[in-house]
Scaffold this active site. Structure first.
Site, PDB file in Angstrom:
ATOM      1  N   LYS A 245       1.357 -29.556  15.036  1.00  0.00           N
ATOM      2  CA  LYS A 245       0.234 -29.724  14.098  1.00  0.00           C
ATOM      3  C   LYS A 245       0.451 -28.690  12.997  1.00  0.00           C
ATOM      4  CE  LYS A 245      -4.723 -30.625  14.427  1.00  0.00           C
ATOM      5  NZ  LYS A 245      -4.728 -31.831  13.604  1.00  0.00           N
TER       6      LYS A 245
HETATM    7  N1  PMP Z   1      -3.278 -37.397  14.953  1.00  0.00           N
HETATM    8  C1  PMP Z   1      -3.340 -36.545  13.911  1.00  0.00           C
HETATM    9  C2  PMP Z   1      -2.339 -36.658  12.833  1.00  0.00           C
HETATM   10  C3  PMP Z   1      -4.349 -35.573  13.847  1.00  0.00           C
HETATM   11  O1  PMP Z   1      -4.407 -34.723  12.818  1.00  0.00           O
HETATM   12  C4  PMP Z   1      -5.297 -35.499  14.889  1.00  0.00           C
HETATM   13  C5  PMP Z   1      -6.363 -34.430  14.882  1.00  0.00           C
HETATM   14  N2  PMP Z   1      -7.289 -34.553  13.860  1.00  0.00           N
HETATM   15  C6  PMP Z   1      -5.219 -36.419  15.934  1.00  0.00           C
HETATM   16  C7  PMP Z   1      -4.174 -37.333  15.957  1.00  0.00           C
HETATM   17  C8  PMP Z   1      -6.220 -36.417  17.061  1.00  0.00           C
HETATM   18  O2  PMP Z   1      -6.058 -35.270  17.845  1.00  0.00           O
HETATM   19  P1  PMP Z   1      -7.302 -34.588  18.602  1.00  0.00           P
HETATM   20  O3  PMP Z   1      -7.853 -35.602  19.504  1.00  0.00           O
HETATM   21  O4  PMP Z   1      -6.682 -33.445  19.318  1.00  0.00           O
HETATM   22  O5  PMP Z   1      -8.278 -34.175  17.546  1.00  0.00           O
END
Ligand code: PMP
Length: 286
Positions: free
Chosen positions: A151
């Site tokens: 991320k």
């Molecule tokens: N994919 C991307 C590209 C993201 O940035 C996120 C988080 N906003 C997610 C999936 C979902 O992840 P999470 O459930 O940990 O928020």
């Protein structure tokens, strides 16, 4: 109540929460981040998010300068100080201040920033009706160039995909990987339901392994709904009985249309509704 920002050990109001223009997070997107939320003042899956933050940092050879347990304490303390019942948290670790050259070795001290703001969600009527989604022309970054499991502060492909969706009048976008497989939304993971089976791409396909995604897989297991992690194509999405997206802020969001194809009956389906109810029970009780 104003947002509060923790920067390298000091808490600031938004006006003084600033970083150097020589920080490589700004100059090169050299850093990682997390997005978390609270329910009733308690951070949901805090440790899973912090573990993902540490894994993202490790993957880009960045050491988080604050120990894990201290991050837990500082995060909980910040939430407590803001007093938001439903807060959104953004943790950022950057390579820190360097010079204008790209060399990360010039950055001797990584920066840690934690922003605690009020949560903003998809409007309730959108959640009830389901989202309109279009496929973005901008693909995911190749997983060997920049793994989508990291991320990182390089969100430009996702930003551009979201821009495409906005100009097309859609609520969200579907991003494909460079070989055309379905990957994820601009900030959510994607699930489909076909003949009672929940299907979603595996992390090895080059997606972010969402914390909400993992919770939904757990919930489906508990509800006796079969889940398969497998590569999916747009055909699978177009012909699915149900489609939904998952993410920290948006939770589980039904999709009613993808690229002008109505999904199922064009309204949130029974498996999606069951998982949404399970998610509500888990996060809000009752
Ligand atoms: N994919 C991307 C590209 C993201 O940035 C996120 C988080 N906003 C997610 C999936 C979902 O992840 P999470 O459930 O940990 O928020």
């Amino acid at each position: 109540m104003p947002p509060l920002v923790w920067i390298n050990g000091t808490i600031h109001p938004p006006e003084t929460a600033t970083v150097s223009v020589f920080d490589h997070g700004l100059l090169y997107g050299d850093g990682v981040f997390e997005g978390m939320r609270t329910y009733g003042g308690k951070v949901f899956r805090l440790e899973a998010h912090l573990r993902r933050l540490e894994a993202s940092a490790k993957a880009i050879a960045l050491e988080v300068p604050v120990p894990f347990d201290d991050l837990v304490t500082v995060t909980n303390d910040l939430v407590h100080r803001t007093g938001f019942a439903d807060a959104y948290l953004r943790h950022i670790v950057t390579r820190g201040v360097g010079d204008l050259g790209i060399d990360p070795r010039r950055c001797t001290s990584p920066s840690v920033i934690i922003i605690c703001d009020e949560l903003k969600m998809f409007p309730a009527e959108k959640l009830a009706a389901g989202l309109r989604v279009v496929t973005a022309g901008t693909p995911m970054p190749h997983r060997e160039a920049l793994s989508p499991r990291v991320k990182s502060l390089n969100y430009l492909p996702h930003v551009l995909a979201k821009h495409e969706g906005g100009t097309a009048g859609a609520d969200e976008v579907l991003m494909l990987d460079s070989s055309g497989h379905v990957a994820e939304g601009s900030g959510q993971n994607l699930f489909i339901v076909t003949e009672g089976v929940v299907r979603t791409p595996p992390p090895s396909a080059g997606i972010l392994k969402g914390v909400t995604r993992d919770v939904v897989i757990e919930l489906a297991g508990r509800e006796g709904v079969p889940v398969r992690e497998e590569l999916l194509n747009r055909y699978d999405v177009y012909t699915a009985d149900e489609v939904f997206l998952t993410g920290t802020a948006s939770e589980i969001v039904p999709v009613r249309e993808v690229d002008a194809r109505a999904i199922g009956a064009g309204c949130p389906g029974p498996v999606t509704q069951r998982l949404m109810a399970g998610f509500r029970r888990l996060t809000r009780g009752g």
